[in-house]
Scaffold this motif. Structure first.
Motif, mmCIF file in Angstrom:
data_model
loop_
_atom_site.group_PDB
_atom_site.id
_atom_site.type_symbol
_atom_site.label_atom_id
_atom_site.label_comp_id
_atom_site.label_asym_id
_atom_site.label_seq_id
_atom_site.Cartn_x
_atom_site.Cartn_y
_atom_site.Cartn_z
ATOM 1 N N PHE A 158 0.777 -1.423 0.085
ATOM 2 C CA PHE A 158 0.102 0.006 -0.021
ATOM 3 C C PHE A 158 0.775 1.369 -0.090
ATOM 4 O O PHE A 158 1.657 1.580 1.077
ATOM 5 C CB PHE A 158 -1.087 0.027 1.298
ATOM 6 N N ASP A 159 0.730 1.978 -1.152
ATOM 7 C CA ASP A 159 1.546 3.214 -0.966
ATOM 8 C C ASP A 159 0.526 4.317 -1.032
ATOM 9 O O ASP A 159 -0.393 4.370 -1.531
ATOM 10 C CB ASP A 159 2.282 3.346 -2.653
ATOM 11 N N PHE A 160 1.197 5.339 -0.130
ATOM 12 C CA PHE A 160 0.521 6.616 0.117
ATOM 13 C C PHE A 160 1.130 7.960 -0.781
ATOM 14 O O PHE A 160 2.210 7.900 -0.529
ATOM 15 C CB PHE A 160 0.522 6.853 1.500
ATOM 16 N N LYS A 161 0.346 8.244 -1.311
ATOM 17 C CA LYS A 161 0.839 9.733 -2.255
ATOM 18 C C LYS A 161 -0.111 10.923 -1.646
ATOM 19 O O LYS A 161 -1.093 11.037 -1.623
ATOM 20 C CB LYS A 161 0.652 9.437 -3.699
ATOM 21 N N GLN A 162 0.967 11.866 -1.613
ATOM 22 C CA GLN A 162 0.623 13.214 -1.088
ATOM 23 C C GLN A 162 -0.151 13.871 -2.121
ATOM 24 O O GLN A 162 0.241 14.244 -3.175
ATOM 25 C CB GLN A 162 1.772 14.151 -0.519
ATOM 26 N N TYR A 163 -1.585 14.387 -2.108
ATOM 27 C CA TYR A 163 -2.227 15.106 -2.888
ATOM 28 C C TYR A 163 -3.128 16.283 -2.324
ATOM 29 O O TYR A 163 -4.303 16.262 -2.257
ATOM 30 C CB TYR A 163 -3.329 14.380 -3.606
ATOM 31 N N PRO A 164 -2.443 17.169 -1.520
ATOM 32 C CA PRO A 164 -3.060 18.115 -0.761
ATOM 33 C C PRO A 164 -4.041 19.180 -1.642
ATOM 34 O O PRO A 164 -3.252 19.788 -2.763
ATOM 35 C CB PRO A 164 -1.956 19.008 -0.082
ATOM 36 N N LEU A 165 -4.962 19.199 -1.631
ATOM 37 C CA LEU A 165 -6.023 19.960 -2.607
ATOM 38 C C LEU A 165 -5.636 21.495 -1.903
ATOM 39 O O LEU A 165 -6.820 22.019 -1.078
ATOM 40 C CB LEU A 165 -7.426 19.657 -2.681
#
Length: 202
Positions: free
Chosen positions: A77-84
């Motif tokens: 499981f990979d977490f990618k940062q995607y702050p809106l």
């Protein structure tokens, strides 16, 4: 327009000068976050998420934890940062804070804690959270205050943009977009990937 550009440039310069006085000894600009589950797995679930996003919090609680429990010994499981940032003013700082926690081996603990205490984000709680997680306070403070993790966060965002991610959370299973964000669809894609992996010649 030129006047506004000068103002923005001035702000950027002041920010840069301020950050340049922070000692970044022992801190790397690179991301130290590691995957959850089986790191060497050929089955990869990738999530693009925003730590201030209510839907991400709900998915983390009701979807992700069930997936970790069911597939943690078989799936990466990979977490990618995607702050809106246009919607969530505290998300970009929260993303950087989690990257600073990753430097001390507690990325996933920080993610869990951030979602659990998401309503506190408006109070800039990151150093308090770092203390609660027994992180080195000085190292964490210098990491976050320096802005050294900005490029690591933006690198994830750039990857998401290339994949046409336009909301959070967004999931992929081995590169296939999950269209409904449902446990059923993600499970189906994982099971399909497992069958393909099991059938592959050694």
């Amino acid at each position: 327009m030129r006047f506004h550009t000068l103002i923005l440039s001035g702000i950027s310069l002041l920010t840069f000068v301020g950050c340049s006085t922070i000692d970044t000894t022992g801190i790397s600009p690179a991301s130290s976050k590691v995957p959850r589950g089986m790191e060497a797995s050929s089955i990869i679930v990738t999530e693009y998420a925003d730590l201030q996003c209510p839907a991400c919090k709900a998915a983390h609680t009701m979807l992700n934890k069930r997936l970790y429990s069911q597939y943690g010994n078989r799936v990466r499981f990979d977490f990618k940062q995607y702050p809106l940032r246009a919607l969530h003013r505290y998300a970009f700082t929260a993303a950087q804070a989690s990257e600073c926690a990753a430097d001390q081996g507690k990325f996933w603990e920080y993610i869990d804690y951030a979602y659990e205490h998401q309503e506190e984000l408006k109070d800039n709680p990151h150093e308090k959270w770092a203390s609660a997680l027994n992180l080195n306070g000085d190292l964490f403070h210098r990491c976050l205050a320096s802005g050294i993790k900005e490029d690591a966060v933006l690198a994830d965002v750039k990857q998401g943009e290339a994949l046409e991610v336009n909301g959070t959370p967004t999931y992929f299973v081995n590169g296939t977009l999950v269209k409904t964000n449902s446990l059923e669809e993600i499970t189906k894609l994982i099971e399909t990937a497992k069958k393909m992996s099991d059938a592959a010649p050694l």
